[in-house]
Design an enzyme around this catalytic site. Structure first.
Site, PDB file in Angstrom:
ATOM      1  N   PRO A   2       0.800  -1.218   0.000  1.00  0.00           N
ATOM      2  CG  PRO A   2      -0.151  -1.138   2.098  1.00  0.00           C
ATOM      3  CD  PRO A   2       0.691  -1.961   1.231  1.00  0.00           C
ATOM      4  CD  GLU A   3       3.846   3.060  -3.677  1.00  0.00           C
ATOM      5  OE1 GLU A   3       3.827   4.204  -4.157  1.00  0.00           O
ATOM      6  OE2 GLU A   3       4.500   2.131  -4.175  1.00  0.00           O
ATOM      7  NE  ARG A 127       5.247  -9.607   3.140  1.00  0.00           N
ATOM      8  CZ  ARG A 127       5.369  -9.445   1.823  1.00  0.00           C
ATOM      9  NH1 ARG A 127       6.479  -8.966   1.346  1.00  0.00           N
ATOM     10  NH2 ARG A 127       4.401  -9.762   1.027  1.00  0.00           N
TER      11      ARG A 127
END
Length: 290
Positions: A2-3, A127
DNA sequence: CACCACCCCTGGACGC
DNA sequence: TGCGTCCAGGGGTGGT
């Protein structure tokens, strides 16, 4: 990964579902996703820090940060990192028994009471590059965290970008990824914006002509804007607030296409490492300024 | 201060 | 099929 466009799309899909809802319970399954400035948060945490008992009044975004504001004034700030997800699902009638080994990577859930029934807001992050920051007020969120970031990339203009790049010796790609200079651009959209502006990612910031810096600012806004319209890029782990994968409609011109022909000139796109990030560019369409 | 290498973490791709 | 290895990357930290 995600940006800014993915976080903004997430904000827009969550907003109608959770603003106005009351947080009746919080289940923090993994403490170490809570952050405090630098690293893992120490000290005591109570559920009110995570908005328990409040009504959600607002969802805000700056760069890749999502803020959820409660009517108590308290705020939580979510960063999705590489693989983080936030989504809403219908609440199960009773809390399922917790397994000894947690394999679903769901680290925190909020039980919400809404006028349409009970919901569960979920933070999942396999993560664990992401995290949750808690603040007593929006003011503190700004003073302790957001103040370290540059202006939101959606609103970047030529003058500010020029000022940022004026004294910069490093590669333009590295500067665009630096959240202190500009908040919200990550590896995908940095490569895409540089391609759109015809600038080689290894160009030095200070050497790029002012007019072209203006084009770059425009390219950044435009690339991010169309990605938001398309519901994010949906690479790998991204899901929106309803748990849906994005549209997969964005055609990246360069990202992930090293070795393929350039869409403009047909030359093979080159791939190399800049600022520890895989970088793809067209050696012909993107001019280098040293 | 500016810049850069390194580290955290896991799932997926790939080779044998 | 299964196992080992490598790679992706945001952002904080610490070194130069």
């Amino acid at each position: 990964m995600p940006e800014l466009p993915e976080v903004e799309h997430l904000r827009r899909t969550l907003e109608p579902r959770i603003v106005g809802a009351r947080v009746v319970a919080v289940d923090l399954r993994r403490r170490d996703v809570l952050r405090d400035g630098a690293g893992r948060r120490r000290g005591k945490i109570n559920s009110a820090d995570l908005l328990a008992g409040t009504r959600i009044t607002q969802l805000a975004r700056h760069g890749k940060n999502l803020a959820i504001v409660g009517d108590s004034g308290r705020v939580i700030c979510i960063h999705l990192g590489m693989s983080g997800q936030m989504f809403v699902r219908s609440a199960s009638p009773s809390t399922p028994p917790r397994r000894k080994m947690q394999r679903d990577h769901i680290h925190c859930t909020w039980r919400l009471q809404t006028e349409h029934g009970d919901l569960e807001l979920v933070f999942r992050d396999p993560r664990r590059f992401g995290g949750i920051w808690t603040f007593y007020s929006s003011d503190l969120l700004h003073r302790q965290r957001l103040c370290k970031l540059g202006p939101d990339a959606l609103t970047i203009n030529a003058a500010h970008l020029q000022r940022t790049l004026a004294g910069s010796d490093r590669a333009i790609k590295a500067a665009l990824l630096d959240q202190r200079a500009l908040a919200g651009v990550g590896n995908i959209y940095a490569d895409e914006a540089l391609f759109a502006a015809g600038i080689h990612p290894r160009s030095r910031g200070r050497s790029i002509p002012a007019g072209l810096v203006g084009s770059l600012a425009q390219a950044i806004r435009s690339v991010l804007g169309s990605a938001i319209k398309a519901g994010g890029s949906s690479i790998r782990d991204y899901v929106d607030g309803n748990g849906s994968l994005g549209e997969f409609t964005i055609q990246h011109q360069v990202y992930g296409r090293g070795g393929e022909p350039c869409a403009l000139c047909g030359r093979r796109l080159r791939q190399s490492q800049i600022a520890q990030r895989t970088t793809v560019y067209c050696p012909k369409c993107q001019r280098i300024y040293r």
